[in-house]
Design an enzyme around this catalytic site. Sequence first.
Site, PDB file in Angstrom:
ATOM      1  CG  HIS A 185     -13.492  -0.738   1.118  1.00 23.01           C
ATOM      2  ND1 HIS A 185     -14.563  -1.398   1.685  1.00 23.01           N
ATOM      3  CD2 HIS A 185     -12.500  -0.822   2.045  1.00 23.01           C
ATOM      4  CE1 HIS A 185     -14.236  -1.852   2.884  1.00 23.01           C
ATOM      5  NE2 HIS A 185     -12.971  -1.520   3.121  1.00 23.01           N
ATOM      6  CD  GLU A 236     -14.407  -6.596   7.329  1.00 23.78           C
ATOM      7  OE1 GLU A 236     -14.429  -5.654   8.154  1.00 23.78           O
ATOM      8  OE2 GLU A 236     -13.371  -6.916   6.695  1.00 23.78           O
ATOM      9  CG  ASP A 258     -10.517  -4.079   3.082  1.00 23.48           C
ATOM     10  OD1 ASP A 258     -10.535  -2.945   3.555  1.00 23.48           O
ATOM     11  OD2 ASP A 258     -10.965  -5.064   3.704  1.00 23.48           O
ATOM     12  CG  ASP A 259      -6.578  -3.390   4.619  1.00 17.97           C
ATOM     13  OD1 ASP A 259      -6.209  -2.266   4.985  1.00 17.97           O
ATOM     14  OD2 ASP A 259      -7.688  -3.881   4.912  1.00 17.97           O
TER      15      ASP A 259
HETATM   16  N1  ADE Z   1      -9.120  -1.543   8.726  1.00 19.14           N
HETATM   17  C1  ADE Z   1      -8.409  -1.868   7.646  1.00 19.14           C
HETATM   18  N2  ADE Z   1      -9.035  -2.822   6.954  1.00 19.14           N
HETATM   19  C2  ADE Z   1     -10.190  -3.100   7.598  1.00 19.14           C
HETATM   20  C3  ADE Z   1     -11.270  -3.972   7.376  1.00 19.14           C
HETATM   21  N3  ADE Z   1     -11.320  -4.796   6.329  1.00 19.14           N
HETATM   22  N4  ADE Z   1     -12.276  -3.987   8.267  1.00 19.14           N
HETATM   23  C4  ADE Z   1     -12.252  -3.180   9.334  1.00 19.14           C
HETATM   24  N5  ADE Z   1     -11.255  -2.344   9.580  1.00 19.14           N
HETATM   25  C5  ADE Z   1     -10.229  -2.281   8.718  1.00 19.14           C
HETATM   26 ZN    ZN Z   2     -11.938  -1.826   4.863  1.00 21.17          ZN
END
Ligand code: ADE
Ligand code: ZN
Length: 339
Positions: free
Chosen positions: A18, A201, A279-280
């Site tokens: 992810h 989420e 994630d990011d």
């Molecule tokens: N796009 C990038 N990161 C995200 C996340 N955690 N939830 C939804 N969209 C995303």
């Molecule tokens: Zn994500």
Amino acid sequence: MSFDIDAFIRGMPKAELHLHIEGTLEPEMMMGLAKRNGVSLPYQNVEEIRKAYQFGSLQDFLDLYYAGMSVLKTERDFFDLTYAYLTRMHQEHTRHVEIFFDPQGHTERGVAFDTVLDGISSALEKAQIEFGITSRLIMCFLRHLSEDSAFETFDHACRCKSRIFGIGLDSSEKGHPPSKFSRVYKAAREAGFYPVAHAGEEGPPSYVCEALDDLKVKRIDHGNRALENPALVKRIADEKIPLTICPLSNKRLQVCPDLTQHPLRKMLDADLIVTINSDDPSYFGGYLTDNFLAIAGALSLDRKAVETLGRNAFIASFLSAQDKQKALEDFDSYVKGLG
Ligand code: ADE
Ligand code: ZN
């Protein structure tokens, strides 16, 4: 001498399932690409960018995430972005990655689909040759956009089928239920793409049910709020649907501001196939290893729990059966102290 769990985590062979490639855009690269491409940013320096990363919700983050993407314009930019992430993953002993990309975030501002895909896929090929990192690419639909826009993006994916393994669903969750995309997912499944989706989420447990029933996903991205519904938890366990959990993301987006209260242990106790992911990472303060260290520290996870999480990532991956078996054997050699 007591067992050094942090050293065990650092050296462990890993898989990441992810990861939004646009979420790996580090402030230094953002400044560099802005200069290279003549894009003006509302920040003077890297410190100002970092200071802006305070999020009260998913939407706060997404506003900055889409603004940050404006510096990505050429194939070389997408290559550099992806290769920087993979170099880092190599240093962290990551053997396999499944990467999301958001084509609509780029086509909407005039960057061609092929420019994005060509840049990302050349970096993936180079990393496989140089580092032996295997990969799968998952194309996400932005759920705040229309079904028509998703279908248009799907047409591009069909043209490039050999390089795109799966489809995903991300962006603003509340008010955009998975069922909005039932038809495009059906078409994508019939074309042979593996379906996953972000659900639960910020959105309610019913969105997780819709992702399973309407989109027929093989994994749920996040899924934290599924825990509010015991029957759903049992279903996810019985059907062996993996969850891709992102601890530092959960903390920074206020999904779970205090990691000592994170539901991961409850998920493990309920026999869910949970995995750890970043994630990011540029926006949330840590890559894959950092996420393992943060959650293991906050929940005082023991070696057995960390092993389960590490192994789950390979089990839940979209590797072929043969590659999965080999990856699991390598993982087990590490665990037995031979790796
Ligand atoms: N796009 C990038 N990161 C995200 C996340 N955690 N939830 C939804 N969209 C995303
Ligand atoms: Zn994500």
